[in-house]
Structures are given as C-alpha cells and as structure tokens.
Design a protein around this motif. Structure first.
Motif, PDB file in Angstrom:
ATOM      1  N   ALA A   1      13.358  13.744  16.697  1.00  0.00           N
ATOM      2  CA  ALA A   1      13.188  15.190  16.512  1.00  0.00           C
ATOM      3  C   ALA A   1      12.522  15.488  15.168  1.00  0.00           C
ATOM      4  N   VAL A   2      12.882  14.745  14.131  1.00  0.00           N
ATOM      5  CA  VAL A   2      12.232  14.927  12.826  1.00  0.00           C
ATOM      6  C   VAL A   2      10.755  14.583  12.951  1.00  0.00           C
ATOM      7  N   ARG A   3      10.453  13.452  13.571  1.00  0.00           N
ATOM      8  CA  ARG A   3       9.042  13.054  13.741  1.00  0.00           C
ATOM      9  C   ARG A   3       8.268  14.077  14.545  1.00  0.00           C
ATOM     10  N   GLU A   4       8.856  14.578  15.634  1.00  0.00           N
ATOM     11  CA  GLU A   4       8.166  15.572  16.454  1.00  0.00           C
ATOM     12  C   GLU A   4       7.936  16.871  15.681  1.00  0.00           C
ATOM     13  N   ARG A   5       8.911  17.269  14.919  1.00  0.00           N
ATOM     14  CA  ARG A   5       8.797  18.527  14.159  1.00  0.00           C
ATOM     15  C   ARG A   5       7.736  18.443  13.060  1.00  0.00           C
ATOM     16  N   LEU A   6       7.625  17.279  12.447  1.00  0.00           N
ATOM     17  CA  LEU A   6       6.717  17.134  11.302  1.00  0.00           C
ATOM     18  C   LEU A   6       5.369  16.522  11.691  1.00  0.00           C
ATOM     19  N   GLY A   7       5.196  16.268  12.984  1.00  0.00           N
ATOM     20  CA  GLY A   7       3.911  15.796  13.468  1.00  0.00           C
ATOM     21  C   GLY A   7       3.656  14.384  13.163  1.00  0.00           C
TER      22      GLY A   7
ATOM     23  N   ALA B   1       5.552  10.680   9.651  1.00  0.00           N
ATOM     24  CA  ALA B   1       4.236  10.926   9.052  1.00  0.00           C
ATOM     25  C   ALA B   1       4.262  12.228   8.257  1.00  0.00           C
ATOM     26  N   ALA B   2       5.157  12.278   7.278  1.00  0.00           N
ATOM     27  CA  ALA B   2       5.280  13.448   6.407  1.00  0.00           C
ATOM     28  C   ALA B   2       5.912  12.977   5.104  1.00  0.00           C
ATOM     29  N   PRO B   3       5.669  13.693   4.006  1.00  0.00           N
ATOM     30  CA  PRO B   3       6.238  13.291   2.730  1.00  0.00           C
ATOM     31  C   PRO B   3       7.755  13.486   2.686  1.00  0.00           C
ATOM     32  N   PRO B   4       8.445  12.742   1.811  1.00  0.00           N
ATOM     33  CA  PRO B   4       9.904  12.853   1.734  1.00  0.00           C
ATOM     34  C   PRO B   4      10.418  14.285   1.581  1.00  0.00           C
ATOM     35  N   ARG B   5       9.721  15.135   0.841  1.00  0.00           N
ATOM     36  CA  ARG B   5      10.203  16.513   0.631  1.00  0.00           C
ATOM     37  C   ARG B   5      10.337  17.259   1.959  1.00  0.00           C
ATOM     38  N   ALA B   6       9.342  17.120   2.832  1.00  0.00           N
ATOM     39  CA  ALA B   6       9.390  17.798   4.128  1.00  0.00           C
ATOM     40  C   ALA B   6      10.517  17.234   4.996  1.00  0.00           C
ATOM     41  N   VAL B   7      10.685  15.919   4.969  1.00  0.00           N
ATOM     42  CA  VAL B   7      11.750  15.273   5.731  1.00  0.00           C
ATOM     43  C   VAL B   7      13.104  15.720   5.188  1.00  0.00           C
ATOM     44  N   TRP B   8      13.226  15.748   3.880  1.00  0.00           N
ATOM     45  CA  TRP B   8      14.465  16.159   3.212  1.00  0.00           C
ATOM     46  C   TRP B   8      14.894  17.551   3.671  1.00  0.00           C
ATOM     47  N   ASP B   9      13.937  18.461   3.719  1.00  0.00           N
ATOM     48  CA  ASP B   9      14.260  19.835   4.109  1.00  0.00           C
ATOM     49  C   ASP B   9      14.883  19.890   5.503  1.00  0.00           C
ATOM     50  N   LEU B  10      14.444  19.032   6.408  1.00  0.00           N
ATOM     51  CA  LEU B  10      15.013  19.016   7.757  1.00  0.00           C
ATOM     52  C   LEU B  10      16.379  18.347   7.803  1.00  0.00           C
TER      53      LEU B  10
ATOM     54  N   ASP C   1       6.644   6.047   1.870  1.00  0.00           N
ATOM     55  CA  ASP C   1       5.871   4.983   2.489  1.00  0.00           C
ATOM     56  C   ASP C   1       4.437   5.477   2.645  1.00  0.00           C
ATOM     57  N   GLY C   2       3.616   5.248   1.629  1.00  0.00           N
ATOM     58  CA  GLY C   2       2.248   5.765   1.658  1.00  0.00           C
ATOM     59  C   GLY C   2       2.276   7.271   1.719  1.00  0.00           C
ATOM     60  N   ASP C   3       1.640   7.828   2.757  1.00  0.00           N
ATOM     61  CA  ASP C   3       1.646   9.282   2.903  1.00  0.00           C
ATOM     62  C   ASP C   3       2.783   9.754   3.809  1.00  0.00           C
ATOM     63  N   GLY C   4       3.711   8.878   4.121  1.00  0.00           N
ATOM     64  CA  GLY C   4       4.837   9.213   4.988  1.00  0.00           C
ATOM     65  C   GLY C   4       6.168   8.842   4.369  1.00  0.00           C
ATOM     66  N   THR C   5       7.165   8.755   5.230  1.00  0.00           N
ATOM     67  CA  THR C   5       8.540   8.481   4.800  1.00  0.00           C
ATOM     68  C   THR C   5       9.208   7.563   5.811  1.00  0.00           C
ATOM     69  N   VAL C   6       9.915   6.562   5.330  1.00  0.00           N
ATOM     70  CA  VAL C   6      10.796   5.790   6.193  1.00  0.00           C
ATOM     71  C   VAL C   6      12.159   6.485   6.133  1.00  0.00           C
TER      72      VAL C   6
ATOM     73  N   VAL D   1      31.702   8.233   7.784  1.00  0.00           N
ATOM     74  CA  VAL D   1      30.728   8.540   6.741  1.00  0.00           C
ATOM     75  C   VAL D   1      29.366   8.479   7.403  1.00  0.00           C
ATOM     76  N   TRP D   2      28.536   9.495   7.131  1.00  0.00           N
ATOM     77  CA  TRP D   2      27.187   9.580   7.683  1.00  0.00           C
ATOM     78  C   TRP D   2      26.200   9.682   6.535  1.00  0.00           C
ATOM     79  N   ARG D   3      24.994   9.146   6.735  1.00  0.00           N
ATOM     80  CA  ARG D   3      24.014   9.130   5.641  1.00  0.00           C
ATOM     81  C   ARG D   3      22.594   9.146   6.183  1.00  0.00           C
ATOM     82  N   PHE D   4      21.724   9.885   5.475  1.00  0.00           N
ATOM     83  CA  PHE D   4      20.282   9.795   5.652  1.00  0.00           C
ATOM     84  C   PHE D   4      19.717   9.215   4.365  1.00  0.00           C
ATOM     85  N   GLU D   5      18.836   8.230   4.502  1.00  0.00           N
ATOM     86  CA  GLU D   5      18.118   7.662   3.358  1.00  0.00           C
ATOM     87  C   GLU D   5      16.631   7.829   3.614  1.00  0.00           C
ATOM     88  N   LEU D   6      15.901   8.283   2.594  1.00  0.00           N
ATOM     89  CA  LEU D   6      14.462   8.514   2.691  1.00  0.00           C
ATOM     90  C   LEU D   6      13.756   7.625   1.683  1.00  0.00           C
TER      91      LEU D   6
END
Length: 163
Positions: A157-163, A16-25, A106-111, A98-103
C-alpha cells in the motif's frame, strides 16, 4: 516456536520515494488503519503529538478472534528512520507485542522494513494456546504468517500510494 520466546516476523520492500514521504505514511495511524486487514481504526491519544512516549489507540477485528482495542506507547521515534510502538499489556506479564517500521535511504528511494515481536505478555493468542497447548507451535506459526501477510499488504500500500 513458543509464544514465551517472543517470536518475530518481518517484511521488507523498496519504495520509489524518499524516506520523508514514506515516513509521513507509516506514522499516520489513519493510513495504517485504511490499509490493514485487522486494524479498523487508529488514532493518536488525545492531546498527544506523534513522538516518543505518545499513545496510539487502535481498534481491531479478526474473524477467529473477534474485536479488541489496544493502547500502545511509542517506544522508538527517530524521524525519517525508525517508528516503534509497544502494545501495552491488558494484565500482568509485559507487552503483548512490539511493532516497528525501519526506513533506510536507497538511492532515490527507501528500503522499508516492518517488523513485529509477539509477547511476552498475554494476548488473545494466549487463550488459544492455553486451550490447545499441544498445538502451540502451529498456533504461533499461523499467527506469524498472518502478521507477515498483513505487513506485506502494508508495504504494498505504501508503494502503491507513493508510486
């Protein structure tokens, strides 16, 4: 399921946070090391700015495997969308993982999706497979299950950190 086939696993969660905030983490090696069960320390290479071609240095620990260090190269970098790193081989045979994060917005959030592929280069898991070749499928499945559990923890942990 054989190691040489490059088996993969993944986990996905909505944050429940925009991609930019998720990206930073997810591009902060210190955050990832704090929430990981295996990664004890991680940092960008000396003089490296985060981005394509940058180096990541990690130190890891696992009860059954012991401690080890890795050097990875960022092989995918699309700010706000994709962060991928390839764990360099300790010997011949290619990358060990190989490891990857994809963002995805999704509305006001991020998958957020975390994905990983084993091999094809030798890793600590290769030693166990060489020792017990008749148990290769169980060894690979068990390690993928551990990776997936760790990924779910990372996403939580990302979800908990970003509320």
């Amino acid at each position: 399921m054989r190691y040489a086939d490059g088996p993969t696993t993944e986990a996905t969660a909505r944050v429940a946070a925009p991609p930019r905030a998720v990206w930073d983490l997810v591009t902060d090696p210190g955050f990832l090391a704090r929430v990981s069960t295996e990664m004890q320390r991680a940092s960008w290479g000396e003089g490296d700015e985060p981005g394509l071609g940058a180096r990541l240095h990690g130190h890891h620990r696992h009860d059954a495997i012991g401690e080890w260090s890795t050097v990875s190269t960022v092989t995918g970098w699309e700010p706000g969308r994709l962060f991928e790193w390839t764990v360099e081989p300790g010997g011949d045979g290619g990358a060990t993982a190989v490891w990857r994060f994809e963002l995805t917005p999704d509305g006001d959030g991020t998958v957020l999706r975390q994905w990983a592929r084993m091999g094809p280069g030798p890793s600590g898991l290769s030693q166990a497979i060489e020792r017990w070749p008749d148990k290769e499928e169980r060894i690979v499945e068990g390690r993928l299950r551990e990776w997936r559990t760790g990924m779910e923890r990372n996403l939580d942990a990302v979800r908990e950190r970003l509320g």
